[in-house]
Each structure stands twice: as structure tokens, then as C-alpha cells.
Design a protein around this motif. Structure first.
Motif, PDB file in Angstrom:
ATOM      1  N   VAL A   1       0.842  -1.023   0.316  1.00 13.38           N
ATOM      2  CA  VAL A   1       0.332   0.190   0.368  1.00 13.38           C
ATOM      3  C   VAL A   1       1.162   1.684  -0.114  1.00 13.38           C
ATOM      4  N   LEU A   2       0.365   1.793  -0.792  1.00 13.39           N
ATOM      5  CA  LEU A   2       1.240   3.215  -0.979  1.00 13.39           C
ATOM      6  C   LEU A   2      -0.093   4.592  -0.435  1.00 13.39           C
ATOM      7  N   VAL A   3      -0.234   5.559   0.255  1.00 13.70           N
ATOM      8  CA  VAL A   3      -0.930   6.023   0.708  1.00 13.70           C
ATOM      9  C   VAL A   3      -0.827   7.657   0.221  1.00 13.70           C
ATOM     10  N   VAL A   4      -1.195   8.339  -0.611  1.00 11.25           N
ATOM     11  CA  VAL A   4      -1.201   9.541  -1.147  1.00 11.25           C
ATOM     12  C   VAL A   4      -2.558  11.214  -0.947  1.00 11.25           C
ATOM     13  N   THR A   5      -1.309  11.414   0.301  1.00  7.69           N
ATOM     14  CA  THR A   5      -2.748  12.581   0.422  1.00  7.69           C
ATOM     15  C   THR A   5      -2.032  13.897   0.013  1.00  7.69           C
ATOM     16  N   HIS A   6      -3.235  14.810  -0.176  1.00  7.59           N
ATOM     17  CA  HIS A   6      -2.637  16.478  -0.756  1.00  7.59           C
ATOM     18  C   HIS A   6      -1.943  16.680   1.148  1.00  7.59           C
ATOM     19  N   GLN A   7      -2.341  17.204   1.759  1.00  5.45           N
ATOM     20  CA  GLN A   7      -1.946  18.226   2.878  1.00  5.45           C
ATOM     21  C   GLN A   7      -0.812  16.719   3.581  1.00  5.45           C
ATOM     22  N   PRO A   8      -0.183  17.052   3.841  1.00  2.00           N
ATOM     23  CA  PRO A   8       0.963  16.809   4.923  1.00  2.00           C
ATOM     24  C   PRO A   8       0.639  16.366   6.177  1.00  2.00           C
ATOM     25  N   LEU A   9       0.330  14.579   6.705  1.00  2.00           N
ATOM     26  CA  LEU A   9      -0.553  14.380   7.738  1.00  2.00           C
ATOM     27  C   LEU A   9       0.253  14.611   9.040  1.00  2.00           C
ATOM     28  N   THR A  10       1.144  15.077   8.694  1.00  2.00           N
ATOM     29  CA  THR A  10       2.087  16.128  10.055  1.00  2.00           C
ATOM     30  C   THR A  10       1.493  16.809  10.936  1.00  2.00           C
ATOM     31  N   ASN A  11       1.040  18.120   8.756  1.00  2.00           N
ATOM     32  CA  ASN A  11       1.058  18.689   9.848  1.00  2.00           C
ATOM     33  C   ASN A  11      -0.666  19.255   9.669  1.00  2.00           C
TER      34      ASN A  11
END
Length: 82
Positions: A31-41
């Protein structure tokens, strides 16, 4: 929606459970997860990161938004069980 302003991400209620279900459905696939916003922020992003860290088939998370080219290694990976 962040009515108070700001450009950080916002994790809505139910997204953590949804992610856990999707990862379970992935079975033995990588699994490779792609998000627009970094989850750390993102507000609530730490909960999603905890779910991702526990899943042994997640190979990475790609994020945009910051317009920076940066690779960060996860510092903690929970031991796989089962």
C-alpha cells in the motif's frame, strides 16, 4: 472545512476508522498512501499516522501542498502481529 482559517489539513471524524478498513481490505497487497496535506501538519493527522505505522504493508505516504522535495523516514514502526 476550516472556518477559522489556516491552510493545515483537517482529519474528520470517521476517517481513521475508514482508513483502517481500507488497509484491512488491501490484504497482502503493498500500500502506498497519497494525500494532499502532509499528515504531520494536519489536525488529527497523528491518528492516521498511527494507523499507517501499525499496518505492515504500508510502504510509504506521499504528500503535496508544501511544494518541497523531502524524504523522511518513519521513526517508529510498530511490530507486526499475527
Amino acid at each position: 472545512m476550516r472556518r477559522g482559517g489556516g491552510s493545515d489539513g483537517l482529519v474528520h471524524g470517521g476517517q481513521q476508522a475508514w482508513l483502517a478498513r481500507q488497509l484491512a481490505r488491501a490484504g497482502d497487497r503493498w500500500v502506498l498512501v497519497v494525500t494532499h496535506q502532509p499528515l504531520t501538519n494536519s489536525v488529527g493527522g497523528s491518528g492516521l499516522l498511527a494507523v499507517l505505522d501499525r499496518h505492515p504493508r504500508v510502504v510509504g505516504v506521499l504528500s503535496g501542498h508544501t511544494h518541497e522535495n523531502r524524504i523522511e523516514r518513519a521513526t517508529v514502526r510498530a511490530a507486526a502481529t499475527g
